[in-house]
Write an enzyme that holds these catalytic residues in place. Structure first.
Site, PDB file in Angstrom:
ATOM      1  N   ASN A  85     -15.465 -62.997 -42.265  1.00 35.12           N
ATOM      2  CA  ASN A  85     -14.550 -62.079 -42.940  1.00 35.12           C
ATOM      3  C   ASN A  85     -15.098 -61.879 -44.352  1.00 35.12           C
ATOM      4  O   ASN A  85     -14.910 -62.715 -45.226  1.00 35.12           O
ATOM      5  CB  ASN A  85     -13.149 -62.703 -42.968  1.00 35.12           C
TER       6      ASN A  85
ATOM      7  N   GLU B 138      -6.213 -65.370 -37.129  1.00 38.85           N
ATOM      8  CA  GLU B 138      -7.010 -64.149 -36.973  1.00 38.85           C
ATOM      9  C   GLU B 138      -8.447 -64.471 -36.572  1.00 38.85           C
ATOM     10  O   GLU B 138      -9.064 -63.726 -35.818  1.00 38.85           O
ATOM     11  CB  GLU B 138      -6.978 -63.342 -38.281  1.00 38.85           C
TER      12      GLU B 138
ATOM     13  N   ARG C  65       1.688 -55.457 -54.370  1.00 38.28           N
ATOM     14  CA  ARG C  65       1.742 -54.063 -53.907  1.00 38.28           C
ATOM     15  C   ARG C  65       3.196 -53.613 -53.745  1.00 38.28           C
ATOM     16  O   ARG C  65       4.026 -54.373 -53.237  1.00 38.28           O
ATOM     17  CB  ARG C  65       1.024 -53.928 -52.560  1.00 38.28           C
TER      18      ARG C  65
ATOM     19  N   ARG D  72     -14.549 -59.229 -39.089  1.00 41.33           N
ATOM     20  CA  ARG D  72     -13.272 -58.548 -39.326  1.00 41.33           C
ATOM     21  C   ARG D  72     -13.548 -57.273 -40.125  1.00 41.33           C
ATOM     22  O   ARG D  72     -14.216 -57.307 -41.155  1.00 41.33           O
ATOM     23  CB  ARG D  72     -12.360 -59.451 -40.131  1.00 41.33           C
TER      24      ARG D  72
ATOM     25  N   HIS E 200      -3.502 -55.377 -40.469  1.00 40.11           N
ATOM     26  CA  HIS E 200      -3.112 -56.700 -39.923  1.00 40.11           C
ATOM     27  C   HIS E 200      -2.981 -56.682 -38.391  1.00 40.11           C
ATOM     28  O   HIS E 200      -2.310 -57.547 -37.822  1.00 40.11           O
ATOM     29  CB  HIS E 200      -1.748 -57.171 -40.475  1.00 40.11           C
TER      30      HIS E 200
END
Ligand code: ADP
Length: 400
Positions: A7, A387, A244, A94, A183
């Site tokens: 990743n 993940e 965010r 990823r 996601h």
């Protein structure tokens, strides 16, 4: 089969080497502060077992390529090596945004690069780094299949009425503006796990998945397929996140420009980095927010209220999307660890058959667990996301 999962972020690389015979992690590592004066590499062999060995290196790491090479050296050479380079069968990467073209994982071939480069504008902060990691790995592992697993892929079953914005149609056709979500690998993984744990086929289940970490998003999973998700063209839309904003009135941009003389880049920066929990109370880590609430900090309480209210509102809208809801799943940093946020999110949803058992909810555990009461019509779960394992499984399935 051994799968290396990478990743690659803007200034970091996270990686895991997974032995797929038992899905155990042979090595996990993190390269940080790439390009800064001093970078760092932390690597653990057989993490969490009694064979764990931790190695830490601090030195300048000028590029991602150098960081990856250092990591591979630790994995394959030297005193704590766990396997030879040619024992790594596939590398999985990823990638945040796949656009509409990349709706399933792919093994990279040379002719894909123009289309892959095209995806970079959909996630300018993430995709160049993600794809750069793949380019570095191709150089280091010539001939080894490199699989890209896209965060958006799971959301490609969302129907047009849910992914279209009500904007002039040519912006969709020419600029590819639509909702893509993010996601997805995590939402898919926990939805699968939920079905497995409940002993039901995923295709027969309707699940609301809530991935709540620093970034946060939700999905409505209908008969096992994603029907809607809270993030949009970019990972800014939807829930209240660490820094965010999530949903705001789109007119905020113009309002700020006119009233504060800010340009678009500055406004974008504010919405991404100075908003969310941080904007509301100055803190973006939920643990700090709880500590401040305890001390009577009103802004921290407001941040917690806004965050949980927004999530509850999305649950309500996804109930309308799904009709029947079998399960709600909480995952990621806050979702897995924060019983207060979980309880506040579900508060008031009891008339809709969602009841949390306060005792089970308050018990800390790293395991997947059901936190709803026996008479709750909807099963409420906490399921740790993974993940890396999800990417490794996709990569292996594709190469096999
Ligand atoms: P990301 O991968 O999006 O960076 P994570 O899923 O790792 O984020 O989540 C990180 C966030 O999880 C932290 O910012 C913090 O708010 C929250 N978190 C982690 N541990 C706890 C905890 N024990 N209690 C409450 N919140 C936690």
């Amino acid at each position: 089969m051994k799968v290396l999962v990478i990743n690659s972020g803007s200034s970091s690389i996270k990686y895991q080497l997974i032995d797929m015979s038992d899905e155990s992690v042979m090595v996990s590592g993190l390269v940080e502060r790439i390009g800064e004066e001093v970078g760092s590499l932390t690597s653990k062999t057989f993490p969490g077992t009694d064979r764990e060995v931790k190695t830490e290196i601090e030195r300048p790491i000028p590029t991602h390529g150098v960081g990856l090479e250092m990591s591979i050296d630790l994995i394959c050479k030297g005193e704590n090596a766990v396997c030879a380079m040619d024992e790594i069968d596939v590398v999985g990467h990823r990638v945040v945004a796949g656009g509409e073209k990349f709706n399933v994982p792919v093994v990279i071939t040379d002719d894909m690069w123009p289309d892959l480069t095209e995806t970079e504008r959909l996630a300018p902060l993430h995709n160049p780094a993600n794809l750069g990691g793949a380019k570095d790995a191709i150089k280091l592992f010539p001939g080894v299949p490199q699989v890209l697993v896209f965060d958006t892929a799971f959301h490609q079953t969302i129907p047009p009425h849910a992914f279209m914005y009500a904007l002039p149609y040519e912006y969709y056709e020419e600029d590819h503006i639509r909702r893509y979500g993010a996601h997805g690998t995590s939402h898919k993984y926990v939805a699968n796990e939920c079905a497995r744990l409940m002993g039901k086929p995923l295709e027969e289940m309707n699940i609301i998945t809530i991935h709540m970490g620093n970034g946060a998003s939700m999905s409505a999973v209908k008969n096992g397929l994603c029907a809607d998700t809270s993030m949009g063209l970019t990972p800014l839309e939807g829930l209240v996140m660490g820094t965010r904003s999530g949903d705001v009135d789109p007119a905020v941009h113009n309002y700020l420009a006119v009233n504060r003389g800010l340009d678009i880049a500055a406004i974008d920066n504010i919405l991404h980095k100075e908003s969310g929990l941080k904007g509301l109370c100055g803190m973006n880590d939920m643990r700090d927010i709880h500590a401040a609430v305890e001390k009577g900090d009103e802004r921290a309480k407001l941040a917690l209220d806004v965050q949980t209210y927004r999530t509850r509102k999305y649950i309500g809208s996804y109930m309308a999307v799904l009709g029947r809801v079998d399960a709600v799943v909480f995952t990621a940093g806050i979702g897995e660890n924060d019983d207060i946020v979980r309880a506040k999110t579900i508060e008031g949803l009891e008339p809709f058959g969602m009841k949390i058992d306060p005792e089970v909810n308050g018990t800390r555990s790293k395991e997947a667990r059901k936190i709803s009461t026996a008479d709750s019509a909807v099963a409420i779960w906490v399921i740790p996301t993974n993940e890396e394992l999800a990417i490794a499984r996709e990569a292996m399935a594709l190469v096999k």
